[in-house]
Design a protein around this motif. Structure first.
Motif, mmCIF file in Angstrom:
data_model
loop_
_atom_site.group_PDB
_atom_site.id
_atom_site.type_symbol
_atom_site.label_atom_id
_atom_site.label_comp_id
_atom_site.label_asym_id
_atom_site.label_seq_id
_atom_site.Cartn_x
_atom_site.Cartn_y
_atom_site.Cartn_z
ATOM 1 N N ARG A 137 0.965 -1.386 0.039
ATOM 2 C CA ARG A 137 -0.452 -0.162 0.218
ATOM 3 C C ARG A 137 1.205 1.235 -0.160
ATOM 4 O O ARG A 137 1.648 1.413 0.495
ATOM 5 C CB ARG A 137 -0.721 -0.128 1.241
ATOM 6 N N ASP A 142 -4.722 12.029 3.251
ATOM 7 C CA ASP A 142 -6.469 13.008 2.689
ATOM 8 C C ASP A 142 -7.313 14.015 3.708
ATOM 9 O O ASP A 142 -7.320 13.172 4.149
ATOM 10 C CB ASP A 142 -6.630 12.249 1.730
ATOM 11 N N ARG A 145 -6.312 12.920 6.436
ATOM 12 C CA ARG A 145 -6.862 11.374 6.563
ATOM 13 C C ARG A 145 -5.331 10.701 6.592
ATOM 14 O O ARG A 145 -5.439 11.561 5.360
ATOM 15 C CB ARG A 145 -7.920 10.655 6.739
ATOM 16 N N VAL A 147 -4.657 7.500 4.576
ATOM 17 C CA VAL A 147 -5.693 6.953 3.184
ATOM 18 C C VAL A 147 -4.642 5.752 2.145
ATOM 19 O O VAL A 147 -3.552 6.249 2.015
ATOM 20 C CB VAL A 147 -6.806 7.561 1.905
ATOM 21 N N TYR A 148 -4.948 4.295 1.993
ATOM 22 C CA TYR A 148 -3.119 3.242 1.968
ATOM 23 C C TYR A 148 -4.099 2.791 0.632
ATOM 24 O O TYR A 148 -5.843 2.612 0.186
ATOM 25 C CB TYR A 148 -3.783 2.515 2.761
ATOM 26 N N LEU A 149 -3.196 3.082 -0.937
ATOM 27 C CA LEU A 149 -3.953 3.214 -1.691
ATOM 28 C C LEU A 149 -3.252 2.214 -2.477
ATOM 29 O O LEU A 149 -1.903 1.395 -1.711
ATOM 30 C CB LEU A 149 -3.434 4.446 -2.845
#
Length: 243
Positions: A137, A142, A145, A147-149
């Motif tokens: 990941r 964001d 926060r 965010v794990y892409l």
């Protein structure tokens, strides 16, 4: 492995630490970055300095060497453990916490040399695995926060002034990380540098369109944007795309 191996010595006996430091000075690829006289201080040093190797005495007050070894087992980067002790009866327990070796005091130079040979081989193998294993990941911020892409969801990235923009099919994320650093993190996934400012997921490419002076543009899945392909990258890109 060309780098020096960062090492911490943890022993409540100053003379034992001094003896081990003296012996380790004969290894040019060892760098002793810290020492501790208790398991608690050792744990703090391991967490902050992230050594490659730790030499740990077993019988120490309060937190024993075995307790310390168990405490670091769940760390993201666990150092290689070598127990250095005057007591031979803990060997079986030591190897249950994946110790590389078990050295008895007073230290034998030949045995220490064999231990360090084993350590170097282990670290060399770990370095190879790190290079081959892609990240699972990519963490981006964001609106406060994290965010794990998934890298497979990223369509392309580009650099704009002092920010890198990550484009997925639905969203755009902005971060300060240079594109070259992200390219390193994404090794193992099918990303290709089409331009000094663009990194594209090859699996998302739909069209390669001639532009001018030998340059091209790309159309990618789910996006209206046209991504530049510099002349210097065209040949390599076509070789990657064409079977």
């Amino acid at each position: 492995m060309n780098r020096k191996m960062k090492t911490i010595i943890i022993d409540d006996e100053p003379l034992s630490r001094d003896e081990l430091k003296f012996l380790l000075e004969s290894f040019n690829d060892i760098e002793i970055i810290a020492e501790a006289d208790s398991g608690e201080k050792g744990l703090e040093l391991i967490m902050t300095k992230e050594p490659d190797i730790v030499f740990i005495d077993i019988e120490m007050p309060q937190m024993s060497g075995l307790d310390l070894a168990r405490a670091i087992q769940n760390m993201k980067k666990t150092p290689l453990i070598i127990f250095a002790t005057a007591y031979p009866n803990y060997a079986a327990k030591a190897f249950r916490v994946d110790a590389v070796d078990y050295l008895l005091k007073p230290f034998d130079e030949e045995q220490l040399f064999e231990t360090m040979t084993r350590v170097k081989e282990r670290l060399k193998q770990e370095d190879k695995m790190d290079q081959l294993s892609p990240i699972a990941r990519l963490a981006v911020e964001d609106e406060g926060r994290i965010v794990y892409l998934s890298p497979s969801d990223i369509v392309y990235l580009y650099r704009e002034e002092r920010e890198t923009i990550i484009c997925t099919k639905e969203r755009r994320f902005s971060l300060k990380t240079p594109i070259k650093e992200l390219e390193e993190k994404l090794k193992g996934y099918p990303f290709f540098r089409t331009h000094k400012s663009y990194l594209v997921n090859l699996d998302k490419i739909e069209e390669l369109i001639p532009w001018f002076n030998g340059a091209y543009q790309l159309k990618v899945e789910g996006k209206q944007d046209e991504i530049p392909v510099s002349r210097n990258y065209v040949k390599s890109l076509r070789e990657r795309l064409e079977l």
